[in-house]
Structure formats: structure tokens, C-alpha cells
Motif scaffolding. Structure first.
Motif, PDB file in Angstrom:
ATOM      1  N   ALA A  29      13.082   6.748   4.579  1.00  0.00           N
ATOM      2  CA  ALA A  29      13.318   5.323   4.831  1.00  0.00           C
ATOM      3  C   ALA A  29      12.760   4.483   3.691  1.00  0.00           C
ATOM      4  O   ALA A  29      13.380   3.502   3.246  1.00  0.00           O
ATOM      5  CB  ALA A  29      12.682   4.904   6.155  1.00  0.00           C
ATOM      6  N   ALA A  32      14.987   4.958   0.545  1.00  0.00           N
ATOM      7  CA  ALA A  32      16.292   4.302   0.652  1.00  0.00           C
ATOM      8  C   ALA A  32      16.179   2.782   0.604  1.00  0.00           C
ATOM      9  O   ALA A  32      17.195   2.090   0.579  1.00  0.00           O
ATOM     10  CB  ALA A  32      16.967   4.728   1.954  1.00  0.00           C
ATOM     11  N   ALA A  34      14.881   0.811   2.962  1.00  0.00           N
ATOM     12  CA  ALA A  34      14.893   0.148   4.264  1.00  0.00           C
ATOM     13  C   ALA A  34      13.534  -0.477   4.564  1.00  0.00           C
ATOM     14  O   ALA A  34      13.438  -1.475   5.282  1.00  0.00           O
ATOM     15  CB  ALA A  34      15.257   1.143   5.366  1.00  0.00           C
ATOM     16  N   ASP A 161      27.282  -1.156   3.140  1.00  0.00           N
ATOM     17  CA  ASP A 161      25.898  -1.427   3.515  1.00  0.00           C
ATOM     18  C   ASP A 161      25.844  -2.609   4.478  1.00  0.00           C
ATOM     19  O   ASP A 161      26.217  -3.721   4.135  1.00  0.00           O
ATOM     20  CB  ASP A 161      25.078  -1.731   2.256  1.00  0.00           C
ATOM     21  N   LEU A 165      22.423  -0.648   9.403  1.00  0.00           N
ATOM     22  CA  LEU A 165      21.993   0.602   8.786  1.00  0.00           C
ATOM     23  C   LEU A 165      20.486   0.601   8.516  1.00  0.00           C
ATOM     24  O   LEU A 165      19.823   1.628   8.663  1.00  0.00           O
ATOM     25  CB  LEU A 165      22.763   0.839   7.484  1.00  0.00           C
ATOM     26  N   THR A 166      19.970  -0.548   8.125  1.00  0.00           N
ATOM     27  CA  THR A 166      18.533  -0.653   7.897  1.00  0.00           C
ATOM     28  C   THR A 166      17.759  -0.394   9.185  1.00  0.00           C
ATOM     29  O   THR A 166      16.758   0.339   9.206  1.00  0.00           O
ATOM     30  CB  THR A 166      18.184  -2.044   7.349  1.00  0.00           C
ATOM     31  N   LEU A 169      17.942   3.292  10.136  1.00  0.00           N
ATOM     32  CA  LEU A 169      17.137   4.137   9.265  1.00  0.00           C
ATOM     33  C   LEU A 169      15.657   4.059   9.629  1.00  0.00           C
ATOM     34  O   LEU A 169      14.958   5.083   9.671  1.00  0.00           O
ATOM     35  CB  LEU A 169      17.343   3.733   7.801  1.00  0.00           C
ATOM     36  N   GLU A 234      20.469   6.446  -0.465  1.00  0.00           N
ATOM     37  CA  GLU A 234      21.109   5.297   0.153  1.00  0.00           C
ATOM     38  C   GLU A 234      20.800   5.356   1.643  1.00  0.00           C
ATOM     39  O   GLU A 234      20.333   6.366   2.161  1.00  0.00           O
ATOM     40  CB  GLU A 234      22.615   5.326  -0.104  1.00  0.00           C
ATOM     41  N   LYS A 235      21.068   4.261   2.352  1.00  0.00           N
ATOM     42  CA  LYS A 235      20.618   4.172   3.741  1.00  0.00           C
ATOM     43  C   LYS A 235      21.296   5.187   4.652  1.00  0.00           C
ATOM     44  O   LYS A 235      20.664   5.764   5.531  1.00  0.00           O
ATOM     45  CB  LYS A 235      20.839   2.748   4.247  1.00  0.00           C
ATOM     46  N   THR A 236      22.590   5.428   4.450  1.00  0.00           N
ATOM     47  CA  THR A 236      23.274   6.423   5.287  1.00  0.00           C
ATOM     48  C   THR A 236      22.694   7.816   5.068  1.00  0.00           C
ATOM     49  O   THR A 236      22.578   8.605   6.014  1.00  0.00           O
ATOM     50  CB  THR A 236      24.776   6.439   4.978  1.00  0.00           C
ATOM     51  N   GLY A 238      19.570   8.422   4.194  1.00  0.00           N
ATOM     52  CA  GLY A 238      18.263   8.430   4.846  1.00  0.00           C
ATOM     53  C   GLY A 238      18.353   8.639   6.342  1.00  0.00           C
ATOM     54  O   GLY A 238      17.540   9.345   6.939  1.00  0.00           O
ATOM     55  N   ILE A 239      19.343   7.999   6.977  1.00  0.00           N
ATOM     56  CA  ILE A 239      19.547   8.171   8.416  1.00  0.00           C
ATOM     57  C   ILE A 239      19.832   9.631   8.732  1.00  0.00           C
ATOM     58  O   ILE A 239      19.291  10.201   9.692  1.00  0.00           O
ATOM     59  CB  ILE A 239      20.693   7.276   8.916  1.00  0.00           C
TER      60      ILE A 239
END
Length: 354
Positions: A29, A32, A34, A161, A165-166, A169, A234-236, A238-239
């Protein structure tokens, strides 16, 4: 007196667990973007790991305290040996900024004692060690497969984005820290419970508090290692990484299996990196360094605990010489690895982003 020393070492171990394992759970997190500040990521991690310990850490505590060797052999002196062996290995790794598996060093230390007294539960140990291999491999495969799928969606313009998503994450990172609390707190307090020095409930509350404190005070270097130095997220991505770790480690914890959270997380990171950049990710020196420490650390903690049993309890000087040679050889391997790393630096640029 020895009981107080054992408790003090256990709590110091818990601090290092927070730095090594729990902090790594929020690395994705943080990497990325977040969570912009390291202290914010570590605070969220601390809350998650404490909650996981209190609400779901009991089963793994039972495994560490009585599932690897008979509980009647776990005396206060044996607890001291186990904790000193595991803590010394983990503390060295934290100084190097490496996300080390606390489960491996703890189980390795317990196994060293079990070998000394020839009282290991071999079947249980085999199951645990099998999951050390299986779970990280599953994490790598999940990250690789879904990572390629994510990149295909991005190429088609289907991934953008968004603020949601933030949020997702950060939640995924929190639940990965929660799973760390379920699994890793047992490594510090399990030997104390096995020796009857405290109950399971008292152990998870006290251990959870100190693991959380360790994440806040000592976790920044490991957070930077997992979040920034292996691959940029990137955030996706990280998730996917955090959710994979939370799911696999959480399920393992329910069944009382101590598994390496940091290996699961790092394997997911490497899987994402390979999906994105191919095999070049394996040329990163930080990845190689992590793999080497994974191999050396359980052997090192096992050798130390066996050595201490023979030295202070059994007075078997032949075994002392033998295990001392193994420890010296292990240190020699570490030195050789360092030399190889310096030679490799002329070929691969360790500071270059992937």
C-alpha cells in the motif's frame, strides 16, 4: 529470575517481529502511493496486527507451544534457548533491512531443541514445512496470473485510477496486517505458553501489543524494502498482492499453521514484477538477497538452539564442536554471498527501478 529474562527476550522478539513481518504487510500500500507517509502505514499496520493477534492468534500459539515437540520438554531454560536463537537471527535480518520469516526462525529454533532431545513430531513438522513451500508458490502463481490479466485490461483502457482503489488498497493492507497478527505473534509468545509461564489469552494480548509497537518503532526499513526497492506498484497491483497475502495467511492461521507472511508477500511482489517485466525482476539484487536469507535463517537458528542445548544442558562437547563448525560454515556462506553480491554489482545496477 530466568522467567523474567525469558519474558524480556520474548517481548524484544515481538518488537522485531513487528519490524520484519508486520511492517512488510503494509509495504504494498505504501509502495503504490495509497498511503503517502511511512508513519501512517506503520500505524495502520500496528492496529491491524494487534487486532489479528487478539481475535485470531490462538491456534498458531497452540502449534508453536505444543505442536512441534512435547510440551513437557519446554522448560524455562529451553524457552530461553529458543528465543535467543530465533531473536538473534531475526535481529540480524532487521539490521540488513530484509523481510525475514519469523515463522522459519522460530520453528527452526524449536526443531533444534527437538533434535537435541530426539522428541520431534516429525509428521507435524513435515506439514508445516510443506506449507512454507506451497503457500508462497500459490501466492506467486496468483500474482503472476492475475497480474497479466490486469495489464491486459490496462492496455484495453478498462482500468483507470479511481478513489475507490485507494480505499480498497488500504483495506487490503490492513487485513494483511490482521493476518500477520493471527500468525506471527505466536512466534514470540508460543514458547512462553508452552512452558506454562502464561496463558494463551495473556500471551496474544501482550505479544500483540509489542508486535504492534515494533511495527511503529522499527518497521520503516522493511517497509521501504518491500514497498520501493523490489518493484514500483500501481494501486490495482497492490490490492492483488495484499489480498493474496491476507487470504492465504489468514486461512493458514485458522488451521494453526505458522506460515511465512513475508515470503507470501514478497513472492506476490515478484509475481507481479514478472507479469509486468518478465524475468528481469529476478536480476534485482534485493530479490536474490531475500532468497538467500530465507535459506540460511532457519538453518542458522536451528544450529544455534541445538548448540546451546548441548553446551549448557547436555555438556556434550563433541556435539558442540560439530555444531560450532556448522555455525562457522554458515557465517562463511553469508560472507561468500556478500562477496558475490559485490561482484554482481558490476553487472546489475541494484538502484535501477524495474
Amino acid at each position: 529470575m530466568l522467567e523474567y529474562v525469558a519474558i524480556a527476550i520474548s517481548l524484544f522478539f515481538a518488537l522485531n517481529i513487528g519490524a520484519s513481518g508486520a511492517a512488510a504487510s503494509m509495504g504494498v500500500a505504501y509502495g503504490a502511493g495509497a498511503i503517502p507517509k511511512a508513519w501512517q502505514a506503520l500505524l495502520i499496520c500496528a492496529i491491524g496486527v494487534f487486532s489479528g493477534a487478539v481475535l485470531g492468534g490462538g491456534e498458531v500459539v497452540k502449534t508453536i507451544s505444543a505442536g512441534i515437540m512435547p510440551q513437557e520438554y519446554i522448560t524455562v531454560k529451553i524457552v530461553l534457548i529458543i528465543l535467543i536463537s530465533a531473536t538473534s537471527s531475526l535481529f540480524l535480518a532487521n539490521l540488513l533491512g530484509i523481510p525475514l520469516s519469523t515463522s522459519e526462525v522460530t520453528v527452526g529454533a524449536v526443531v533444534g531443541v527437538g533434535i537435541a532431545y530426539k522428541v520431534l513430531y516429525v509428521k507435524s513438522l513435515f506439514v508445516i514445512m510443506s506449507f512454507w513451500v506451497i503457500v508462497p508458490i500459490i501466492a506467486f502463481i496468483i500474482a503472476l496470473v492475475f497480474g497479466k490479466w490486469l495489464y491486459k485490461l490496462r492496455i484495453k483502457g478498462l482500468l483507470k485510477d479511481r478513489p475507490i482503489l485507494t480505499i480498497l488498497l488500504v483495506l487490503a493492507g490492513f487485513f494483511e496486517a490482521f493476518s500477520a497478527g493471527m500468525n506471527n505473534v505466536a512466534n514470540a509468545v508460543g514458547p512462553l505458553v508452552g512452558a506454562g509461564m502464561m496463558s494463551v489469552t495473556s500471551g496474544i494480548w501482550l505479544g500483540g501489543a509489542f508486535v504492534a509497537l515494533g511495527a511503529i518503532l522499527l518497521g520503516k526499513r522493511v517497509l521501504e524494502t518491500n514497498g520501493k526497492k523490489i518493484v514500483r506498484f500501481e494501486k490495482t497491483e497492490g490490492i492483488l498482492i495484499s489480498s493474496t497475502g491476507a487470504l492465504l495467511v489468514g486461512i493458514s492461521s485458522i488451521f494453526g499453521l505458522p506460515v511465512p507472511l513475508t515470503q507470501v508477500t514478497s513472492s506476490s511482489i515478484i509475481g507481479i514484477g514478472m507479469a509486468k517485466n518478465g524475468r528481469r525482476i529476478l536480476h534485482k539484487q534485493i530479490v536474490r538477497k531475500i532468497v538467500r536469507i530465507w535459506i540460511v535463517s532457519p538453518i542458522f537458528s536451528l544450529a544455534i538452539s541445538y548448540f546451546l542445548v548441548q553446551l549448557f544442558l547436555e555438556k556434550d562437547f563433541y556435539a558442540i564442536v560439530l555444531i560450532g563448525s556448522i555455525i562457522v560454515g554458515t557465517l562463511g556462506i553469508i560472507s561468500l554471498m556478500r562477496t558475490m553480491r559485490e561482484e554482481e554489482s558490476s553487472i546489475y545496477d541494484s538502484g535501477e527501478g524495474i
